[in-house]
Design an enzyme around this catalytic site. Structure first.
Site, PDB file in Angstrom:
ATOM      1  N   GLU A  70       1.142  -1.023   0.383  1.00 51.74           N
ATOM      2  CA  GLU A  70      -0.260  -0.099  -0.103  1.00 51.74           C
ATOM      3  C   GLU A  70       1.010   1.618   0.093  1.00 51.74           C
ATOM      4  OE1 GLU A  70      -3.407   1.885   2.370  1.00 51.74           O
ATOM      5  OE2 GLU A  70      -2.431  -0.002   2.941  1.00 51.74           O
ATOM      6  N   ASP A 145      -1.770  12.303  -4.327  1.00 49.49           N
ATOM      7  CA  ASP A 145      -2.866  13.697  -4.362  1.00 49.49           C
ATOM      8  C   ASP A 145      -3.021  13.579  -6.237  1.00 49.49           C
ATOM      9  OD1 ASP A 145      -2.158  16.613  -5.202  1.00 49.49           O
ATOM     10  OD2 ASP A 145      -0.973  16.754  -3.011  1.00 49.49           O
TER      11      ASP A 145
END
Length: 238
Positions: A70, A145
């Site tokens: 992850e 982002d």
């Protein structure tokens, strides 16, 4: 789609494009006393220090269960919940931001989770130097982002050069699961992943949210405001 070598990249992959990739942007954030205490007391049990040589993940976890990477976990709530839902899977969670690292360690302890290990380092360097080829069963990158402004799109993590680094680390049959709440970024993600011959979309385009991924508070708030969320799940086929 056809099988291709593990280092296969799209035709438009920029030559020599490697060290400019970064998985994070440094930002100022406050570490609470509880988060710092978690780092101080739990790192030896659940943290993994970066090394520039290949690591044996089975040895680090003490198990031969499937391994999921992850990249970027925020404050760690979703990571802890996924690990709780999938106790027979090991998760290597990487982020650079101290408060999130401390909070995830705290959640690991509170929920008695044994199947997560945490790293505080640039994920690109971890992928390049520390992960062995064929060592991962899956990769999760949730809500990276989006870099909204067009002139900043080059800073986005999900681009062909980075996916080319990730692919050799995946076993055949392993998957990449991305999620974003920014539609234009979702379109870019779809284009990037679709450009690799050895990745196969598990859906016609965007996938239903898998049962293991919980809805975050941020995601729920966005949905109430009419924002969409897009999941993409691609499987490595060669």
């Amino acid at each position: 789609m056809t099988d291709t070598p593990e280092n296969q990249t799209p035709n438009d992959l920029p030559a020599g494009h490697s060290r400019s990739i970064r998985s994070f942007v440094l930002r100022q954030s406050h570490m609470t006393a509880a988060q710092q205490r978690a780092i101080d007391t739990l790192w030896d049990s659940f943290g993994i220090d970066y090394q520039a040589t290949p690591a044996d993940l089975d040895a680090r976890f003490g198990s031969s269960r499937p391994k999921i990477l992850e990249i970027g976990f925020g404050m760690g709530m979703a990571s802890a919940e996924i690990a709780r839902r999938l106790p027979e899977t090991d998760f290597l969670a990487i982020d650079v931001h101290g408060p999130g690292v401390g909070n995830l360690l705290k959640l690991i302890n509170e929920n008695h989770l044994e199947n997560i290990r945490v790293m505080r380092h640039d994920a690109v360097e971890v992928v390049e130097n520390m992960l062995q080829d064929g060592s991962l069963d899956g990769i999760h990158i949730f809500f990276p982002d989006p870099w909204h402004k067009k002139r900043h799109h080059k800073r986005r993590l999900i681009q062909a050069p980075f996916i080319a680094k990730l692919l050799p680390k995946l076993k055949t049959g392993g998957y990449i699961h991305l999620a974003t709440d920014w539609e234009e970024y979702a379109q870019q993600m779809l284009e990037v992943l679709s450009s690799f011959d050895n990745l196969q979309n598990t859906a016609a385009d965007y996938a239903p949210t898998p049962d293991y991924r919980p809805e975050t508070k941020f995601e729920a708030r966005g949905k109430r405001l009419g924002h969409g969320v897009w999941d993409l799940v691609f499987k490595r086929i060669g």
